[in-house]
Design an enzyme around this catalytic site. Structure first.
Site, mmCIF file in Angstrom:
data_model
loop_
_atom_site.group_PDB
_atom_site.id
_atom_site.type_symbol
_atom_site.label_atom_id
_atom_site.label_comp_id
_atom_site.label_asym_id
_atom_site.label_seq_id
_atom_site.Cartn_x
_atom_site.Cartn_y
_atom_site.Cartn_z
ATOM 1 N N ASN A 62 0.851 -1.187 0.000
ATOM 2 C CA ASN A 62 0.000 0.000 0.000
ATOM 3 C C ASN A 62 0.885 1.235 0.000
ATOM 4 O OD1 ASN A 62 -1.456 2.343 1.458
ATOM 5 N ND2 ASN A 62 -3.134 0.955 0.977
ATOM 6 N N THR A 122 -4.989 -0.179 -2.595
ATOM 7 C CA THR A 122 -5.379 1.158 -2.133
ATOM 8 C C THR A 122 -6.617 1.028 -1.259
ATOM 9 O OG1 THR A 122 -6.070 3.388 -2.778
ATOM 10 C CG2 THR A 122 -6.632 1.609 -4.305
ATOM 11 N N GLU A 123 -6.625 1.758 -0.133
ATOM 12 C CA GLU A 123 -7.649 1.512 0.884
ATOM 13 C C GLU A 123 -9.061 1.888 0.471
ATOM 14 O OE1 GLU A 123 -5.195 4.942 2.829
ATOM 15 O OE2 GLU A 123 -4.850 3.394 1.336
ATOM 16 N N ASN A 124 -9.216 2.603 -0.655
ATOM 17 C CA ASN A 124 -10.576 2.870 -1.103
ATOM 18 C C ASN A 124 -11.145 1.724 -1.930
ATOM 19 O OD1 ASN A 124 -8.624 3.716 -3.027
ATOM 20 N ND2 ASN A 124 -10.139 4.920 -4.115
ATOM 21 N N SER A 167 -11.483 -3.703 2.223
ATOM 22 C CA SER A 167 -10.137 -3.163 2.057
ATOM 23 C C SER A 167 -9.462 -2.950 3.409
ATOM 24 C CB SER A 167 -10.195 -1.837 1.284
ATOM 25 O OG SER A 167 -8.896 -1.348 1.056
#
Length: 213
Positions: free
Chosen positions: A22, A45-47, A87
């Site tokens: 990440n 990616t955290e989204n 996520s």
């Protein structure tokens, strides 16, 4: 001293082959541009995306395809999308090998401060940094070694609000590369500054590379 892109290239070189990684908001996103295909790195990616490619430019830009920092990105073959909660479950569950984050300060113990300076008018921006700092197996920090007033950002103890405790394993800066170990801070490389000058400007004990083995 290294430019931001040169720091990003140096980080990319050290990302292990086959890692799930990440890249934090801001400067760390540049690392994507320097990862080599043979490294087979999978970017998260955290989204809600796995298999993210480098930043999109020109005709590549799709306003619906962005990273957590709202920067347009590309997708690589096999990319997948999922719910925001899934996520974060990946992040908190220890499924990421490396995360790369920016920082205001890092302590010699590996404590990370990167979401708030503590100033009354400062806007806090934690995002997923706390989850990443604790959930990733390795945390690489990219930052300028010195603040605008000349104060070092590598310190004995952080004075800013903490993001995570004893979580940082490496620090990549414009002047030097540091490895944080149980025995202390290893000065691995210097860039455009002598070791003696660096030791004078940073008030922390620095071990030589041979002390790492």
């Amino acid at each position: 001293m290294l430019t931001r892109d040169q720091i990003a290239e140096r980080v990319a070189r050290d990302v292990p082959t086959g890692s799930y990684v990440n890249l934090g908001i801001g400067q760390p996103t540049r690392v994507a541009a320097f990862l080599r295909p043979e490294q087979q790195v999978v970017l998260h990616t955290e989204n809600g995306m796995l298999g993210m490619g480098p930043e999109a430019v020109g005709d590549e830009i799709d306003p619906d395809l962005v990273n957590a920092g709202k920067v347009p990105v590309t997708e690589l073959p096999g990319a997948s999308y999922f719910h925001h909660a899934d996520s974060f479950a990946m992040m908190r569950g220890g499924h990421l090998d490396v995360c790369v984050l920016g920082a205001f300060q890092v302590s010699t113990a590996g404590d990370l401060a990167n979401w708030h300076t503590g100033e009354p008018d400062a806007i806090p921006a934690v995002g997923g940094a706390m989850d990443l700092a604790i959930g990733a197996k390795d945390v690489f920090v990219m930052m300028a070694l010195f603040a605008k007033d000349g104060a070092p950002k590598l310190v004995q103890q952080c004075s800013y609000p903490l993001t995570g405790l004893a979580c940082v394993s490496r620090i990549y800066t414009d002047h030097a590369l540091f490895h944080l170990t149980e025995r202390g801070v290893i000065l691995a490389e210097t860039f455009g500054i002598s070791e003696d000058e660096l030791r004078k400007r940073i008030d922390v004990p620095l071990l030589a590379p041979e002390d790492e083995t």
